[in-house]
Scaffold this motif. Structure first.
Motif, PDB file in Angstrom:
ATOM      1  N   ASN A 281       0.801  -1.295  -0.076  1.00  0.00           N
ATOM      2  CA  ASN A 281      -0.020   0.053  -0.038  1.00  0.00           C
ATOM      3  C   ASN A 281       0.763   1.349  -0.081  1.00  0.00           C
ATOM      4  OD1 ASN A 281       1.098   0.124   2.754  1.00  0.00           O
ATOM      5  ND2 ASN A 281      -0.909   1.198   3.358  1.00  0.00           N
TER       6      ASN A 281
ATOM      7  N   VAL B 173      -6.508   8.459  -5.337  1.00  0.00           N
ATOM      8  CA  VAL B 173      -5.678   7.587  -4.733  1.00  0.00           C
ATOM      9  C   VAL B 173      -6.927   6.520  -4.000  1.00  0.00           C
ATOM     10  CG1 VAL B 173      -4.121   7.128  -2.539  1.00  0.00           C
ATOM     11  CG2 VAL B 173      -3.877   9.082  -3.934  1.00  0.00           C
ATOM     12  N   PRO B 174      -6.657   5.243  -4.204  1.00  0.00           N
ATOM     13  CA  PRO B 174      -7.584   4.201  -3.705  1.00  0.00           C
ATOM     14  C   PRO B 174      -7.240   4.161  -2.260  1.00  0.00           C
ATOM     15  CG  PRO B 174      -6.405   3.157  -5.619  1.00  0.00           C
ATOM     16  CD  PRO B 174      -5.576   4.542  -5.284  1.00  0.00           C
ATOM     17  N   GLN B 175      -8.498   4.095  -1.375  1.00  0.00           N
ATOM     18  CA  GLN B 175      -8.501   3.929  -0.018  1.00  0.00           C
ATOM     19  C   GLN B 175      -7.487   2.927   0.376  1.00  0.00           C
ATOM     20  OE1 GLN B 175     -12.241   3.137   1.758  1.00  0.00           O
ATOM     21  NE2 GLN B 175     -11.437   3.462   3.876  1.00  0.00           N
ATOM     22  N   GLY B 176      -6.531   3.480   1.542  1.00  0.00           N
ATOM     23  CA  GLY B 176      -5.547   2.645   2.120  1.00  0.00           C
ATOM     24  C   GLY B 176      -4.261   2.877   1.568  1.00  0.00           C
ATOM     25  N   TYR B 177      -4.216   3.333   0.516  1.00  0.00           N
ATOM     26  CA  TYR B 177      -2.786   3.745   0.000  1.00  0.00           C
ATOM     27  C   TYR B 177      -2.173   4.763   0.149  1.00  0.00           C
ATOM     28  CZ  TYR B 177      -3.522  -0.680  -3.035  1.00  0.00           C
ATOM     29  OH  TYR B 177      -3.590  -2.103  -3.441  1.00  0.00           O
TER      30      TYR B 177
END
Length: 314
Positions: free
Chosen positions: A58, A85-89
């Motif tokens: 991540n 940005v994708p969640q958690g990255y």
């Protein structure tokens, strides 16, 4: 995003961010043949970045200087495809000198930050490092109106969430960490099976509660590709002493039926002082190979033989 048990999320120092022990180094994706001795076409880079955001890793690391913005631009293309940005990255970049004029001033730091925001398509940089301060020295970097003050002002304005320091010379890096102005510190090529100069630096980071990030555990490639195939260390020709040590390490690994790359990678991953280890990626397959190397079981006997070789460069 769920991370597998071998790659749990861990706190990145005091930042509140949580990252995996592996971090994808995006320098090669900026197409830097003068540094890495190979090129990375845009489509290959984009395919790699898309794969990163499908992977359990991540944490991404780039810089304004990687391809003079090309790495950030390519990441930005994929982020736009994904709608952000994708969640958690977590994406980290670095503020750099002007590569054409070598200007390394407070004004240049702001220009660097603003260009990074534009190329990545972000409103705020989650983590931004002052990059390669050895170009101007500690005093100039810390001077009133200089690079550090400018980056702290960007942080106060909300352009940067967390500030880090990333550089080479260990004595200089220690001075920056001891200011307690930085939350994360990167040392590169100085904590590998061939060079453990940064060992004492990690202790300084621990004492100051600064997250330690180790970059280039393969020494820019020799410990991944092997000394015969790639006799280079720290982006240049390796010394005969380093090549000889790498050959002896490779022989130990062969006796146990394990790749040298796995031992080189896990040498960093097994150090509890290090929050995350940056590994450069140049194609999608490399991502999966790295994850596999991180999972290989390495017996204690092998580590004992490595230790018996005697100290690496310090």
């Amino acid at each position: 995003m769920q991370t597998p048990s071998f790659l749990p999320l861990r706190p990145l120092g005091k930042t509140g961010l949580e990252v995996t022990a592996l971090c994808v180094g995006c320098a090669p994706l900026g197409n830097m043949p003068e540094t890495f001795a190979y090129s990375v076409a845009e489509e290959t880079a984009l395919a790699t970045i898309r794969e990163i955001f499908r992977s359990p890793i991540n944490f991404l690391d780039t810089a304004a200087s990687y391809g003079d913005g090309e790495s950030e631009r390519r990441i930005g293309i994929v982020l736009k495809e994904l709608g952000g940005v994708p969640q958690g990255y977590v994406i980290a970049t670095k503020a750099d000198r002007d590569l054409k004029t070598n200007e390394f001033t407070g004004d240049q730091m702001r220009r660097s930050v603003e260009r990074s925001l534009t190329l990545l398509g972000l409103e705020q940089l989650p983590l931004c490092y002052l990059h390669d301060p050895e170009w101007i020295g500690f005093e100039a970097a810390m001077a009133p109106g200089g690079p550090v003050e400018a980056l702290r002002r960007c942080q106060e304005e909300g352009l940067i969430q967390h500030l880090g320091i990333a550089g080479g010379p260990i004595d200089m890096m220690q001075r920056f960490v001891e200011t307690d102005l930085f939350s994360v510190a990167i040392s590169h090529n100085r904590y590998t099976l061939l060079n453990q100069e940064a060992g004492s630096f990690w202790d300084v980071c621990v004492r100051h509660q600064v997250a330690a990030v180790n970059a280039a555990p393969y020494g820019s490639g020799m410990l991944a590709k092997g000394p015969s195939n790639y006799p280079r260390y720290m982006y240049g020709e390796a010394s005969p002493e380093l090549i000889d040590r790498a050959i002896r390490l490779e022989e130990i690994c062969k006796r146990y039926g394990l790749p040298l790359a796995a031992v080189a990678l896990q040498f960093s991953l097994r150090d509890s002082r290090i929050a995350s280890t940056i590994v450069g990626m140049s194609k999608p397959e490399r991502l999966h190979e790295t994850i596999a190397l991180a999972q290989l079981s390495i017996p204690d006997e092998l580590w004992s033989e490595v230790e018996a070789l005697g100290p690496a460069q310090r």
